[in-house]
Design an enzyme around this catalytic site. Structure first.
Site, mmCIF file in Angstrom:
data_model
loop_
_atom_site.group_PDB
_atom_site.id
_atom_site.type_symbol
_atom_site.label_atom_id
_atom_site.label_comp_id
_atom_site.label_asym_id
_atom_site.label_seq_id
_atom_site.Cartn_x
_atom_site.Cartn_y
_atom_site.Cartn_z
ATOM 1 N N GLU A 245 0.887 -1.172 0.000
ATOM 2 C CA GLU A 245 0.000 0.000 0.000
ATOM 3 C C GLU A 245 0.914 1.209 0.000
ATOM 4 O O GLU A 245 1.469 1.569 1.038
ATOM 5 C CB GLU A 245 -0.890 0.007 1.256
ATOM 6 N N CYS A 279 -2.463 9.452 2.388
ATOM 7 C CA CYS A 279 -2.089 8.777 1.133
ATOM 8 C C CYS A 279 -3.162 8.977 0.083
ATOM 9 O O CYS A 279 -2.868 9.145 -1.095
ATOM 10 C CB CYS A 279 -1.865 7.293 1.385
HETATM 11 P P1 NAD Z 1 8.118 5.197 4.662
HETATM 12 O O1 NAD Z 1 8.144 4.395 3.415
HETATM 13 O O2 NAD Z 1 9.224 6.140 4.907
HETATM 14 O O3 NAD Z 1 8.091 4.231 5.943
HETATM 15 C C1 NAD Z 1 7.075 3.275 6.139
HETATM 16 C C2 NAD Z 1 7.602 2.191 7.068
HETATM 17 O O4 NAD Z 1 8.616 1.450 6.402
HETATM 18 C C3 NAD Z 1 8.204 2.699 8.366
HETATM 19 O O5 NAD Z 1 7.805 1.856 9.413
HETATM 20 C C4 NAD Z 1 9.699 2.563 8.097
HETATM 21 O O6 NAD Z 1 10.465 2.403 9.271
HETATM 22 C C5 NAD Z 1 9.728 1.307 7.256
HETATM 23 N N1 NAD Z 1 10.930 1.133 6.437
HETATM 24 C C6 NAD Z 1 11.826 2.077 6.027
HETATM 25 N N2 NAD Z 1 12.801 1.503 5.286
HETATM 26 C C7 NAD Z 1 12.509 0.187 5.220
HETATM 27 C C8 NAD Z 1 13.127 -0.923 4.567
HETATM 28 N N3 NAD Z 1 14.237 -0.786 3.848
HETATM 29 N N4 NAD Z 1 12.543 -2.134 4.687
HETATM 30 C C9 NAD Z 1 11.410 -2.286 5.380
HETATM 31 N N5 NAD Z 1 10.784 -1.280 6.025
HETATM 32 C C10 NAD Z 1 11.329 -0.055 5.943
HETATM 33 O O7 NAD Z 1 6.718 5.929 4.667
HETATM 34 P P2 NAD Z 1 6.144 6.965 5.738
HETATM 35 O O8 NAD Z 1 6.836 8.269 5.564
HETATM 36 O O9 NAD Z 1 6.105 6.354 7.093
HETATM 37 O O10 NAD Z 1 4.627 7.095 5.264
HETATM 38 C C11 NAD Z 1 4.198 8.008 4.299
HETATM 39 C C12 NAD Z 1 3.993 7.312 2.977
HETATM 40 O O11 NAD Z 1 3.087 6.248 3.150
HETATM 41 C C13 NAD Z 1 3.377 8.205 1.933
HETATM 42 O O12 NAD Z 1 3.993 7.961 0.686
HETATM 43 C C14 NAD Z 1 1.932 7.754 1.902
HETATM 44 O O13 NAD Z 1 1.278 7.994 0.691
HETATM 45 C C15 NAD Z 1 2.075 6.301 2.153
HETATM 46 N N6 NAD Z 1 0.840 5.726 2.685
HETATM 47 C C16 NAD Z 1 0.139 4.851 1.896
HETATM 48 C C17 NAD Z 1 -1.055 4.338 2.364
HETATM 49 C C18 NAD Z 1 -1.858 3.381 1.537
HETATM 50 O O14 NAD Z 1 -2.734 2.745 2.098
HETATM 51 N N7 NAD Z 1 -1.615 3.218 0.244
HETATM 52 C C19 NAD Z 1 -1.533 4.694 3.630
HETATM 53 C C20 NAD Z 1 -0.785 5.579 4.392
HETATM 54 C C21 NAD Z 1 0.401 6.076 3.909
#
Ligand code: NAD
Length: 498
Positions: A245, A279
Site C-alpha cells: 500500500e 495517502c
Molecule cells: P516510509 O516508506 O518512509 O516508511 C514506512 C515504514 O517502512 C516505516 O515503518 C519505516 O520504518 C519502514 N521502512 C523504512 N525503510 C525500510 C526498509 N528498507 N525495509 C522495510 N521497512 C522499511 O513511509 P512513511 O513516511 O512512514 O509514510 C508516508 C507514505 O506512506 C506516503 O507515501 C503515503 O502515501 C504512504 N501511505 C500509503 C497508504 C496506503 O494505504 N496506500 C496509507 C498511508 C500512507
C-alpha cells in the site's frame, strides 16, 4: 519527566527509540529497539502462538476480536490523545481515524467465517465424479510494516483482517509513532492475554527490513513507493509474498453539473485533513472551465477559514520535519513556473506548520502536480471537459484513489479513473467502507486490504477434490484404453468444439 528533543525527529538513545511531538518536542514514547535477532524471535513466538490462535476457529477469534473492538471504542479518547501527542494530529482527526479502524475490526471479525470458511463449490461435467471443496487458510505469521500518518487505521487495516483470517501478526510501527503501535498491541494483549498473537518490534527502517527477512509468511507494507520497492526486493530473496500500500497523488474531478458547495467542502477536507498527510488525500483538482472560477472561489473561502497550530486547530504540524522542504519546493516550483497562489503561497511554510495553500494554473509537469506533496496544499487546474480531466488525472504513475463531483456522468467518470478506488460526490469515503477493498494500481502498490478481498489477501486458497464415483472418462490413469481416449476426444468436440 518530559525531555525535549528536536521536534518530531525520532532519536535512538541507549537502545531506546524516542518519539517526540512535532509541535513541541516533548517526548511521547520510549521503546526498546529490536535487533534482527529480536525480530526473528518475535516471529518465532508468533508462529508458536499461531497454532493456538488458528485452533480457536472463526468463532473463537471473532469473539476475541470483538472484545478488542469494544476496548478500542471505549478508550477512543485515550488513543486519540496519544496520537495527537506523538504525531501532532488534531484530536478530532484522530477520533475520526480510530472510529474508522473500529468499524474495520468489527467487520473483519464478523465476516471472516462467511468469506474464508470451508464450502463446497460446483464440479464441472468433465470431472463430475469428483466433488470440489474450497477454504481459505491463514499464511501463519504476517509482518505488518506501518507508516506514521495514520498510525491506527493503516496497521489495523492489515492486522485486523490478518488476525480474523487466523494469522498472528508482528507489527513494525513507524519510528515516528511507535508508542501508538505499542498501545495497539498492549490493548490487544489485555483482551487476548493467553498467547503473543499480536506483538510489535520497534526501530528505524532496518528493523522493517529485518522483518522482511525474518521468516514471516507474508509482509503487508504501508508507506512510500520508494520503500515499497525495497520491501519487495528483500521479500523476493525468500519468495515471501507482499502486499504493498504505497503513495498516491489523488485527483478530484469537478464536472459542469456538480454541486459546487458540496464539492468545495469535500475538496477542502479531502486535501487538508491531517495537514494533507494522507495517502488518499486530494492533491490535484481538475475543474471544467464553466465552473472553474466559482469552484476556486468557494475552496479559497472555506480553506481560508481553517485554523493552523497546536491543540485545537484544524491543521496541526507537519509530522516529519524533512517533509517541510518537499512542501516548500513544490510551492516554489509551481510559482516559478507560472502557477498562482490564490491562498497561502511562498511564505506558507512556517515550521513545523504549513498554512493552507491553493495553487491554480500550475503546469502539469511541475512537482506540485506530479509528486506526492504530503502537505496542506492543493493544485486546481482548469480543463475543457471531463474527458480532459480524466486524461490528466490518469497521466501519473500513481493510482490510489480519487473523487468525482457531478451528476449525470459522475459514476462513468469514476470508472475511468486509473485507480483502485473512487468516491462520487464525496472524498475519501471508500476508506471507511469496510465492505469495500482498499488498494492501488501502478506506483501506488498492489494487493487489497479491507472487505472480502482484504480477508482473502491474508489467506491461501486451499482446494480439495474428493472422488464420489467411478470415472466415466478414465483419462488420468495409465489404465486408460485407446477407446477411453477416443471417447474423451469425442466428448470435448461435442461440448466445446462449436
Ligand atoms: P516510509 O516508506 O518512509 O516508511 C514506512 C515504514 O517502512 C516505516 O515503518 C519505516 O520504518 C519502514 N521502512 C523504512 N525503510 C525500510 C526498509 N528498507 N525495509 C522495510 N521497512 C522499511 O513511509 P512513511 O513516511 O512512514 O509514510 C508516508 C507514505 O506512506 C506516503 O507515501 C503515503 O502515501 C504512504 N501511505 C500509503 C497508504 C496506503 O494505504 N496506500 C496509507 C498511508 C500512507
Amino acid at each position: 519527566m518530559t525531555a525535549v528533543h528536536a521536534p518530531g525527529t525520532p532519536v535512538i538513545e541507549d537502545d531506546r527509540l524516542i518519539s517526540t511531538s512535532p509541535a513541541t518536542g516533548a517526548e511521547a514514547g520510549r521503546l526498546p529497539v529490536a535487533t534482527a535477532e529480536d525480530v526473528r524471535r518475535a516471529v518465532d513466538r508468533a508462529r508458536a502462538a499461531g497454532e493456538w490462535w488458528a485452533a480457536l476457529g472463526f468463532g473463537g477469534r471473532r469473539e476475541r476480536l470483538l472484545r478488542w473492538r469494544g476496548l478500542l471504542a471505549r478508550r477512543i479518547e485515550e488513543i486519540a490523545e496519544l496520537m495527537h501527542a506523538e504525531g501532532g494530529k488534531p484530536v478530532a482527526d484522530a477520533v475520526v481515524e480510530v472510529a474508522s479502524a473500529v468499524e474495520h475490526v468489527d467487520w473483519a471479525a464478523r465476516n471472516a467465517r462467511r468469506v474464508l470458511g470451508p464450502r463446497r463449490v460446483r464440479s464441472r461435467l468433465v470431472l463430475a465424479e469428483f466433488s470440489a471443496h474450497l477454504e481459505y487458510q491463514p499464511y501463519g505469521v504476517v509482518g505488518v510494516i506501518g507508516p506514521w500518518n495514520y498510525p491506527v487505521f493503516t496497521p489495523i487495516g492489515s492486522a485486523a483482517y490478518a488476525l480474523a483470517a487466523g494469522n498472528t501478526v508482528v507489527l513494525k510501527p513507524s519510528e515516528y509513532t511507535p508508542a501508538v503501535g505499542q498501545w495497539l498491541v498492549d490493548t490487544f494483549a489485555e483482551v487476548v492475554p493467553e498467547q503473543p498473537v499480536f506483538t510489535a518490534v520497534h526501530g528505524l527502517g532496518d528493523v522493517g527490513a529485518a522483518l522482511c527477512r525474518s521468516g514471516a509468511d507474508k509482509v503487508a507494507f504501508t508507506g512510500s513507493s520508494a520503500t515499497a520497492r525495497k520491501v519487495m526486493t528483500a521479500c523476493a530473496e525468500s519468495l515471501t509474498p507482499v502486499l504493498l500500500e504505497a503513495g498516491g497523488k489523488d485527483a478530484m474531478i469537478v464536472d459542469a453539473d456538480a454541486d459546487l458547495d458540496a464539492a468545495a467542502e469535500a475538496c477542502v477536507w479531502g486535501a487538508l485533513t491531517n495537514a494533507g498527510q494522507t495517502c488518499i488525500g486530494i492533491e490535484r483538482v481538475y475543474a471544467v472551465e464553466p465552473v472553474f472560477d466559482a469552484f476556486v472561489g468557494k475552496v479559497v473561502e472555506r480553506a481560508g477559514r481553517l485554523t493552523v497550530g497546536p491543540d485545537d486547530a484544524d491543521i496541526g504540524p507537519i509530522t516529519m520535519p524533512s517533509q517541510l522542504d518537499v512542501i516548500r519546493r513544490h510551492i516554489d516550483d509551481a510559482l516559478s513556473r507560472g502557477g498562482r497562489a490564490v491562498l497561502g503561497g511562498a511564505d506558507a511554510v512556517q515550521p513545523p506548520y504549513v498554512r493552507p495553500t491553493v495553487l491554480v494554473d500550475v503546469p502539469e509537469d511541475s512537482a506540485a502536480v506530479r509528486e506526492e506533496t504530503f502537505g496542506p496544499t492543493l493544485t486546481i487546474n482548469r480543463v475543457r471537459d471531463a474527458d480532459e480531466a480524466v486524461d490528466r488525472a490518469n497521466a501519473l504513475p500513481y493510482g490510489l484513489g480519487g473523487s468525482v463531483f457531478g451528476r449525470r456522468r459522475a459514476v462513468a467518470i469514476a470508472r475511468r479513473l486509473r485507480s483502485g478506488m473512487a468516491s462520487v460526490n464525496s472524498a475519501l469515503t471508500f476508506a471507511g467502507m469496510s465492505t469495500l477493498p482498499f488498494g492501488g494500481v501502478g506506483e501506488s502498490g498492489f494487493g487489497r486490504i479491507h472487505g472480502e478481498d482484504g480477508l482473502r489477501e491474508f489467506s491461501r486458497a486451499k482446494a480439495i477434490t474428493r472422488r464420489r464415483a467411478r470415472s466415466m472418462l478414465a483419462s488420468t490413469t495409465f489404465e486408460r484404453t485407446p477407446a477411453d481416449v477416443a471417447r474423451l476426444v469425442k466428448a470435448i468436440k461435442v461440448m466445446y468444439g462449436r
